[in-house]
Design an enzyme around this catalytic site. Structure first.
Site, mmCIF file in Angstrom:
data_model
loop_
_atom_site.group_PDB
_atom_site.id
_atom_site.type_symbol
_atom_site.label_atom_id
_atom_site.label_comp_id
_atom_site.label_asym_id
_atom_site.label_seq_id
_atom_site.Cartn_x
_atom_site.Cartn_y
_atom_site.Cartn_z
ATOM 1 N N ASP A 32 0.837 -1.196 0.000
ATOM 2 C CA ASP A 32 0.000 0.000 0.000
ATOM 3 C C ASP A 32 0.877 1.252 0.000
ATOM 4 O O ASP A 32 1.634 1.484 0.936
ATOM 5 C CB ASP A 32 -0.888 0.005 1.254
ATOM 6 C CG ASP A 32 -1.842 1.183 1.266
ATOM 7 O OD1 ASP A 32 -2.883 1.104 0.595
ATOM 8 O OD2 ASP A 32 -1.528 2.204 1.934
ATOM 9 N N LYS A 62 -2.754 5.933 -4.370
ATOM 10 C CA LYS A 62 -3.908 6.813 -4.111
ATOM 11 C C LYS A 62 -3.695 8.189 -4.720
ATOM 12 O O LYS A 62 -2.563 8.691 -4.737
ATOM 13 C CB LYS A 62 -4.101 6.971 -2.597
ATOM 14 C CG LYS A 62 -4.007 5.659 -1.831
ATOM 15 C CD LYS A 62 -4.271 5.822 -0.341
ATOM 16 C CE LYS A 62 -3.943 4.552 0.406
ATOM 17 N NZ LYS A 62 -2.548 4.445 0.854
ATOM 18 N N HIS A 95 -7.725 9.248 -1.972
ATOM 19 C CA HIS A 95 -7.126 9.200 -0.628
ATOM 20 C C HIS A 95 -8.026 9.808 0.446
ATOM 21 O O HIS A 95 -8.043 9.368 1.587
ATOM 22 C CB HIS A 95 -5.785 9.950 -0.663
ATOM 23 C CG HIS A 95 -4.817 9.507 0.385
ATOM 24 N ND1 HIS A 95 -3.472 9.468 0.174
ATOM 25 C CD2 HIS A 95 -4.993 9.066 1.647
ATOM 26 C CE1 HIS A 95 -2.858 9.032 1.265
ATOM 27 N NE2 HIS A 95 -3.775 8.777 2.177
#
Ligand code: NDP
Length: 258
Positions: A32, A62, A95
């Site tokens: 991530d 993101k 995000h």
């Protein structure tokens, strides 16, 4: 989507390359990152150095609030792909539910899978009212909602909403950013299973059906956090952890975003 992933917020430079490299070595297959973390280049380096086939690794990044908007979101994804050195990401998330831009950003992201740039698109930090707004505007639902979750923060309303709409919930800061690992209830349960407090918190997340993405920069903890598939918390122990819910954020609270 793997149920356990590796978080990278705050890891930069060589520390990030080494941490992601170690995570891939010990078996994590979900990484991530985010444009905002400033470490996409390093994540890309670690992925390439691992020599693990690209299709075996699930990579999330993101779009930052400053990059949101109908024209800038596609450019932001291209820039992220450039930094990562990849032709696609597995998951691209908004995000943060930036008030005036989130719907237009979502609409710009919906075609990304068809264009082969992201295998799936989703959101992060979206509460029920933010999700309702997306649903009203577009029939494509986010594949994932990444939100802060731990025994101290259950976020039942948004988790329930995601479950009803088939949106996978992903738990960030699942270790309370290290701030509640000494909690006596957690320590007692950890001792009972011969596990560590961090492993108990991760097991709680997994048993809720969340994808969990703990972060660590230390090899021993990276390994420790992955060793959560050889035990299961009993229902009474899950209930004891559930009782810790105090609505406590260790990160930002998006419920205040109108
Ligand atoms: P975590 O809950 O994963 O906790 C990380 C902290 O705990 C670090 O300080 C780490 O220190 C420490 N730690 C890790 N493992 C252990 C262990 N086994 N024992 C004791 N301490 C430990 O917090 P994060 O906020 O980093 O969340 C995880 C990931 O979620 C992020 O890295 C990011 O990828 C994502 N995230 C997403 C957000 C969003 O808005 N979408 C917001 C926040 C996070 P050390 O590194 O020294 O081991």
């Amino acid at each position: 989507m793997p149920v356990l992933g590796f978080g990278t917020a705050g890891a930069t430079g060589r520390t990030c390359v080494a941490a992601v490299g170690e995570a891939l070595r010990v078996g994590y297959r979900l990484i991530d990152t985010a444009s905002m973390y400033g470490n996409e280049r390093e994540v890309g380096i670690a992925v390439r150095e691992s020599r693990i086939p690209r299709e075996d690794i699930f990579i999330t990044t993101k779009v930052a609030s400053s990059e949101q908007g109908p024209r800038s979101a596609p450019k932001a994804l291209e820039a992220s792909l450039g930094r990562l050195g990849l032709s696609y990401v597995d998951l691209y998330l908004i995000h943060w539910p930036a008030r005036r831009k989130r719907v237009a950003t979502w609409e710009a992201m919906v075609p990304f899978p068809e264009r082969g740039l992201a295998r799936a698109v989703g959101v992060s930090n979206f509460m029920v009212h933010h999700l309702e707004e997306l649903r009203a505007a577009n029939e494509t639902l986010p594949a994932v909602n990444q939100i802060e979750l731990s025994p101290f923060l259950h976020q039942k309303e948004v988790v329930g909403d995601c479950r009803r709409h088939g949106i996978q919930v992903e738990a960030y800061s699942p270790l309370t950013r290290g701030r509640r690992l000494k909690e006596p209830v957690i320590a007692r349960i950890a001792a009972k299973y011969g596990k560590t407090p961090a492993q108990v918190l991760l097991r709680w997340s997994l048993q809720q059906g969340f994808v969990a993405i703990p972060k660590s920069a230390r090899p021993e903890r990276i390994r420790e956090n992955a060793e959560v598939f050889d035990f299961a918390l009993s229902p009474p122990d899950v209930r004891a952890l559930d009782a810790l819910d105090k609505g406590l954020h260790f990160d930002w609270d998006p419920s205040r975003v109108p």
